[in-house]
Design an enzyme around this catalytic site. Structure first.
Site, PDB file in Angstrom:
ATOM      1  N   SER A 122       0.838  -1.205   0.000  1.00  0.00           N
ATOM      2  CA  SER A 122       0.000   0.000   0.000  1.00  0.00           C
ATOM      3  C   SER A 122       0.874   1.258   0.000  1.00  0.00           C
ATOM      4  O   SER A 122       0.493   2.284  -0.571  1.00  0.00           O
ATOM      5  CB  SER A 122      -0.906   0.023   1.239  1.00  0.00           C
ATOM      6  OG  SER A 122      -1.624  -1.188   1.359  1.00  0.00           O
ATOM      7  N   ARG A 173      -0.153  -6.465  -2.351  1.00  0.00           N
ATOM      8  CA  ARG A 173       0.704  -6.081  -3.490  1.00  0.00           C
ATOM      9  C   ARG A 173       0.058  -6.352  -4.838  1.00  0.00           C
ATOM     10  O   ARG A 173       0.434  -5.751  -5.841  1.00  0.00           O
ATOM     11  CB  ARG A 173       2.068  -6.773  -3.377  1.00  0.00           C
ATOM     12  CG  ARG A 173       2.008  -8.292  -3.493  1.00  0.00           C
ATOM     13  CD  ARG A 173       3.315  -8.903  -3.032  1.00  0.00           C
ATOM     14  NE  ARG A 173       3.350 -10.353  -3.153  1.00  0.00           N
ATOM     15  CZ  ARG A 173       2.764 -11.221  -2.316  1.00  0.00           C
ATOM     16  NH1 ARG A 173       2.035 -10.763  -1.296  1.00  0.00           N
ATOM     17  NH2 ARG A 173       2.877 -12.518  -2.480  1.00  0.00           N
ATOM     18  N   GLU A 181       8.695 -10.639  -1.724  1.00  0.00           N
ATOM     19  CA  GLU A 181       7.432 -11.280  -1.359  1.00  0.00           C
ATOM     20  C   GLU A 181       7.042 -12.416  -2.288  1.00  0.00           C
ATOM     21  O   GLU A 181       6.661 -13.486  -1.837  1.00  0.00           O
ATOM     22  CB  GLU A 181       6.301 -10.241  -1.296  1.00  0.00           C
ATOM     23  CG  GLU A 181       6.450  -9.267  -0.144  1.00  0.00           C
ATOM     24  CD  GLU A 181       5.190  -8.449   0.061  1.00  0.00           C
ATOM     25  OE1 GLU A 181       4.184  -8.987   0.564  1.00  0.00           O
ATOM     26  OE2 GLU A 181       5.197  -7.257  -0.295  1.00  0.00           O
ATOM     27  N   HIS A 215      28.124   7.983  -6.206  1.00  0.00           N
ATOM     28  CA  HIS A 215      28.925   8.644  -5.174  1.00  0.00           C
ATOM     29  C   HIS A 215      29.353   7.685  -4.066  1.00  0.00           C
ATOM     30  O   HIS A 215      29.957   8.096  -3.088  1.00  0.00           O
ATOM     31  CB  HIS A 215      28.151   9.834  -4.603  1.00  0.00           C
ATOM     32  CG  HIS A 215      27.892  10.908  -5.617  1.00  0.00           C
ATOM     33  ND1 HIS A 215      28.721  11.974  -5.808  1.00  0.00           N
ATOM     34  CD2 HIS A 215      26.909  11.034  -6.553  1.00  0.00           C
ATOM     35  CE1 HIS A 215      28.259  12.738  -6.785  1.00  0.00           C
ATOM     36  NE2 HIS A 215      27.148  12.184  -7.251  1.00  0.00           N
ATOM     37  N   LYS A 264       2.850 -10.246  12.029  1.00  0.00           N
ATOM     38  CA  LYS A 264       1.559  -9.663  12.433  1.00  0.00           C
ATOM     39  C   LYS A 264       1.013 -10.355  13.674  1.00  0.00           C
ATOM     40  O   LYS A 264       0.467  -9.724  14.572  1.00  0.00           O
ATOM     41  CB  LYS A 264       0.564  -9.760  11.275  1.00  0.00           C
ATOM     42  CG  LYS A 264       0.873  -8.749  10.186  1.00  0.00           C
ATOM     43  CD  LYS A 264      -0.189  -8.743   9.098  1.00  0.00           C
ATOM     44  CE  LYS A 264       0.197  -7.748   8.000  1.00  0.00           C
ATOM     45  NZ  LYS A 264      -0.530  -8.002   6.758  1.00  0.00           N
TER      46      LYS A 264
END
Lengths: 319, 319
Positions: B39, B133, B204, B220, B313
């Site tokens: 998201s 996703r 994922e 750089h 989670k």
């Protein structure tokens, strides 16, 4: 030129008082830092520092050729290039002039100093004779005297000087654990700049690829990558965390360590104490700087030359 | 639930008209997107899109728990969480309510929808039944109907539908070249979001570590890492570039390819044509999405489950 080790040991000495007189404009509606590589990290650090201190103005750090389209005469643009000749930063400076923005520039000389004099732009001159990444202290110090708190700068200076010899030692173990692998550096929100600095110092000093990602964002994608043991075997992990993060971030740091341990890794946690946020941030950076130096030695590389950057600059000149 | 391949093939179908009515406030002084992972990439894409189109307001993309300290009642905060239950985004939403900011929320349901209803915040509901996703199109489409140009969205939709079967094929070679290595994805300024999306899709879908860095910044520091052949041998490189970058960036893309070839690598360049910037960006993303799917198959992983995120989670719920 001093040796890399002498320069590293002298980091704390960069934080001497800078007379910024009345350089800072009385008012501005947003603050934009422009710089690349070893100079660009200053903008990242200042952005974190100002946001942590509750800045009531938007702060941006640009790494590239283009000024943001919403920057106008009311914005303050701080252009930082150690050499003074970084073409991306010169490009941003010229666009800032064009839109009539307020500007302050920082360099050891070069085109940025010349252009500043030509356009009447306040310029802070810092000492020459360092590779840009070893002059971080001078550039950051100039910005801190412009936007920071004097007591925090003095405190930071003492903290860095007092830590130097200890960090020179403890960082050897970090280098040992990274030797032979692709180092992956995770940073918490307050330590993003430190994680990125560590990645770039491994690139430049140790001449070795290294990558970075951020907690909590990496819990939404990167962690799934641990599933693949054939590819994971090439990696080793460091987490740079602040002691005073959001409690859910601190919980996530512990979880990340547990998950990595469960996968057979032994991640390193860098999370120093310090009276102020800027002190903790710079101390965490300092350990990484030393570790990248030791890693260079372990690979048998001289930490100072950066031949491929020199080649890139040459080819850019040729057009 | 549809198969991963069915969902990928249907990406273009996500760009159906959304009725946003008079959801957008008449005026606001800055625009902040908040979201994580699948998201959160929506905010990165919208930031690039709005800045490329010359936004006269500051645009930010936040990935984390904390709202920026300079956000007040005059700002517009767009909170995006596919599930509606992402705790970082809920935290930002609650802080935005507290400072009295204008808010719009986007989710398939969850706590974000509930809180929006409770506080009278306009909410755009998108279809359920996708991993976040794979719902990128729905979330981005909602934002494009809020802030974009209708002709560009319609054009984008046709471009994606017309490219699907070709991308499904050409991306197989990309997956082949990445198999067995740590993929490193470089993005030019206009393609930063595409490079980051590719990294996260490999994480994922392919369950494999992957990292990203940006041109010109990587000139750089990162390029010096190519010095070390013992560690480089684990890596393979992709460059995602826009056809209409700053000319010095395009020169740097060619230089990066030359340097990598000189080191014995054969980097892949992804740089699709398209009538609009958003079309080119999404087409480059689409190829990477397919490539990560093929890479999953090559490793023998089911692209859909993300067990470690599920574990994270669960542990967060346990506290």
């Amino acid at each position: 030129m001093k040796s890399a080790l002498e320069m590293l040991r002298g980091f704390g000495d960069h934080f001497e008082k800078v007379d910024v007189g009345n350089m800072l404009p009385q008012s501005y509606n947003m603050l934009v830092f422009s710089g690349m590589g070893g100079s660009g990290i200053v903008g990242e650090i200042m952005k974190s520092y100002l946001i942590k201190n509750g800045s009531n103005k938007p702060v941006f750090s640009i790494k590239g050729y283009e000024l943001l389209p919403f920057v106008d005469k009311d914005a303050l643009v701080v252009c930082i290039s150690y050499s003074g000749d970084t073409e991306e930063t010169i490009s941003v400076f010229e666009q800032a002039i064009k839109v009539g923005a307020k500007i302050i520039s920082i360099s050891s000389g070069g085109k940025l100093e010349e252009l500043s004099n030509k356009h009447g732009v306040p310029h802070i001159k810092i000492p020459t004779g360092y590779p840009p990444r070893y002059a971080l202290g001078f550039m950051l110090n100039a910005c801190l005297w412009l936007f920071g708190k004097e007591e925090e700068i003095l405190d930071l200076k003492e903290d860095l000087k007092a830590s130097s010899s200890r960090y020179e030692e403890v960082s050897k173990d970090i280098a040992k654990s990274l030797f032979g692998y692709v180092p992956i550096i995770y940073g918490t929100p307050l330590m993003e700049a430190a994680a990125y600095r560590f990645k770039t110092q491994i690139n430049e000093n140790s001449k070795t690829p290294a990558y970075n990602a951020y907690i909590p964002e990496m819990h939404h994608n990167e962690v799934v990558g641990y599933t693949n043991p054939d590819i994971n075997q090439y990696l080793r992990f460091v987490i740079v965390a602040d002691k005073k993060e959001h409690p859910r971030v601190s919980l996530r740091v512990n979880m990340t360590i547990d998950i990595l341990k469960d996968k057979g890794f032994n991640p390193i946690l860098i999370s120093e104490e310090g009276n102020s946020y800027i002190s903790r941030l710079l101390k965490n950076i300092y350990i990484g700087d030393f570790a990248s130096y030791h890693l260079a030695n372990m690979y048998g590389y001289d930490p100072l030359p950066v031949d491929i950057i020199t080649y890139v600059k040459k080819r850019l000149q040729d057009g």
